[in-house]
Design a protein around this motif. Structure first.
Motif, PDB file in Angstrom:
ATOM      1  N   MET A  73       0.914  -1.414   0.133  1.00 37.24           N
ATOM      2  CA  MET A  73      -0.034   0.366   0.078  1.00 37.24           C
ATOM      3  C   MET A  73       0.486   1.406  -0.042  1.00 37.24           C
ATOM      4  N   GLY A  74       2.249   1.391   0.471  1.00 34.36           N
ATOM      5  CA  GLY A  74       2.711   1.912   0.578  1.00 34.36           C
ATOM      6  C   GLY A  74       3.629   2.641  -0.563  1.00 34.36           C
ATOM      7  N   SER A  75       3.284   1.533  -1.751  1.00 36.16           N
ATOM      8  CA  SER A  75       4.234   1.793  -3.160  1.00 36.16           C
ATOM      9  C   SER A  75       2.516   2.597  -3.812  1.00 36.16           C
ATOM     10  N   ASP A  76       1.861   1.854  -3.186  1.00 30.48           N
ATOM     11  CA  ASP A  76       0.864   3.276  -3.823  1.00 30.48           C
ATOM     12  C   ASP A  76       0.784   4.969  -3.750  1.00 30.48           C
ATOM     13  N   VAL A  77       1.132   4.916  -2.417  1.00 29.39           N
ATOM     14  CA  VAL A  77       0.706   6.322  -2.178  1.00 29.39           C
ATOM     15  C   VAL A  77       2.003   6.983  -2.998  1.00 29.39           C
ATOM     16  N   ALA A  78       3.734   5.705  -3.041  1.00 34.95           N
ATOM     17  CA  ALA A  78       4.309   6.798  -3.577  1.00 34.95           C
ATOM     18  C   ALA A  78       4.298   6.850  -4.977  1.00 34.95           C
ATOM     19  N   GLU A  79       3.574   6.259  -5.651  1.00 34.14           N
ATOM     20  CA  GLU A  79       3.068   6.158  -6.875  1.00 34.14           C
ATOM     21  C   GLU A  79       2.518   7.639  -7.257  1.00 34.14           C
ATOM     22  N   SER A  80       0.901   7.593  -6.633  1.00 35.23           N
ATOM     23  CA  SER A  80       0.710   8.828  -6.785  1.00 35.23           C
ATOM     24  C   SER A  80       0.873   9.838  -6.365  1.00 35.23           C
ATOM     25  N   THR A  81       1.497   9.974  -5.268  1.00 33.98           N
ATOM     26  CA  THR A  81       2.663  11.659  -4.918  1.00 33.98           C
ATOM     27  C   THR A  81       3.733  11.794  -5.962  1.00 33.98           C
ATOM     28  N   ASP A  82       4.458  10.712  -7.271  1.00 31.85           N
ATOM     29  CA  ASP A  82       5.115  11.500  -7.654  1.00 31.85           C
ATOM     30  C   ASP A  82       4.483  11.401  -9.274  1.00 31.85           C
ATOM     31  N   ASP A  83       2.858  10.991  -9.648  1.00 32.12           N
ATOM     32  CA  ASP A  83       2.179  11.206 -10.486  1.00 32.12           C
ATOM     33  C   ASP A  83       1.781  12.320 -10.400  1.00 32.12           C
ATOM     34  N   ARG A  84       1.587  13.192  -9.031  1.00 36.52           N
ATOM     35  CA  ARG A  84       0.680  14.480  -8.800  1.00 36.52           C
ATOM     36  C   ARG A  84       2.343  15.740  -8.950  1.00 36.52           C
ATOM     37  N   ARG A  85       3.158  15.132  -8.462  1.00 34.95           N
ATOM     38  CA  ARG A  85       4.646  15.520  -8.449  1.00 34.95           C
ATOM     39  C   ARG A  85       4.597  16.190 -10.179  1.00 34.95           C
ATOM     40  N   ALA A  86       4.766  14.956 -10.541  1.00 32.46           N
ATOM     41  CA  ALA A  86       4.569  15.245 -12.234  1.00 32.46           C
ATOM     42  C   ALA A  86       4.043  16.023 -12.806  1.00 32.46           C
ATOM     43  N   ARG A  87       2.675  15.764 -12.966  1.00 35.81           N
ATOM     44  CA  ARG A  87       1.518  17.063 -13.357  1.00 35.81           C
ATOM     45  C   ARG A  87       2.194  18.624 -12.497  1.00 35.81           C
ATOM     46  N   LEU A  88       2.618  18.602 -11.534  1.00 34.36           N
ATOM     47  CA  LEU A  88       2.383  19.909 -11.159  1.00 34.36           C
ATOM     48  C   LEU A  88       3.339  20.629 -11.411  1.00 34.36           C
ATOM     49  N   GLN A  89       4.733  20.123 -11.711  1.00 35.35           N
ATOM     50  CA  GLN A  89       5.652  20.275 -12.778  1.00 35.35           C
ATOM     51  C   GLN A  89       5.010  20.846 -14.389  1.00 35.35           C
ATOM     52  N   ALA A  90       4.633  20.059 -15.025  1.00 34.06           N
ATOM     53  CA  ALA A  90       3.704  20.360 -16.054  1.00 34.06           C
ATOM     54  C   ALA A  90       3.146  21.612 -16.466  1.00 34.06           C
ATOM     55  N   LEU A  91       2.068  21.749 -15.671  1.00 36.13           N
ATOM     56  CA  LEU A  91       1.202  23.468 -15.122  1.00 36.13           C
ATOM     57  C   LEU A  91       2.602  24.157 -15.496  1.00 36.13           C
ATOM     58  N   ARG A  92       4.033  24.311 -14.271  1.00 38.43           N
ATOM     59  CA  ARG A  92       4.134  24.806 -13.980  1.00 38.43           C
ATOM     60  C   ARG A  92       5.167  25.484 -15.283  1.00 38.43           C
ATOM     61  N   ALA A  93       5.614  24.206 -15.982  1.00 39.96           N
ATOM     62  CA  ALA A  93       6.248  25.013 -17.124  1.00 39.96           C
ATOM     63  C   ALA A  93       5.149  25.118 -18.375  1.00 39.96           C
ATOM     64  N   ALA A  94       4.315  24.799 -18.875  1.00 40.53           N
ATOM     65  CA  ALA A  94       3.001  25.300 -19.311  1.00 40.53           C
ATOM     66  C   ALA A  94       2.764  26.833 -19.221  1.00 40.53           C
TER      67      ALA A  94
END
Length: 158
Positions: free
Chosen positions: A1-22
């Protein structure tokens, strides 16, 4: 279950970086916009907010079309009335073609001014005329009878 949380935070971090770049790309000036912002001398122009006149009328965006303001500052925002092209009536400009030197109004008017009265009264006149003829015939018959009666009386007296 800890890996699901880590993946979701990584996904969220990637989306936020893409929004900042845009957002940075949208905010960054493009070469076309820098060329458009240069004036005729090749110097950097002022932004639109600074180019506008400092008077109150242009800041508010008021446009007076049908109202003449009393304030001199507001009179600057008065629009000139639209120029309406002059209407030329083609019927009025052409001279009337009179045939035979006759006035056109006279040619429209009926020859007999009481023709409509005669038309409306014609049925009543026909009825009256028949009654008049009948009455004349009756009077003539009575007159003839009276003369015959007088003639008979004169013969009897003789």
């Amino acid at each position: 279950m800890g890996s699901d949380v880590a993946e979701s935070t990584d996904d969220r971090r990637a989306r936020l970086q893409a929004l900042r770049a845009a957002q940075e790309l949208l905010a960054a000036p493009t070469p076309d916009s820098t060329i458009a912002s240069l004036d005729t001398n090749g110097q950097q122009r002022q932004p639109l907010e600074q180019e506008q006149e400092p008077d109150g009328a242009s800041d508010t965006g008021i446009k007076f079309r049908n109202y003449f303001p009393r304030d001199s500052d507001l009179q600057k925002a008065k629009h000139a009335p639209p120029v309406i092209p002059k209407f030329e009536d083609p019927v009025a400009t052409d001279p009337l073609q009179v045939a035979g030197g006759e006035d056109p109004i006279v040619s429209i008017a009926p020859k007999k001014p009481n023709w409509d009265l005669r038309r409306d009264v014609a049925k009543k006149l026909e009825k009256l005329e028949r009654r008049t003829h009948r009455a004349i015939v009756e009077l003539m018959i009575e007159e003839e009878k009276r003369r015959q009666a007088e003639a008979v009386d004169n013969m009897e007296q003789d």
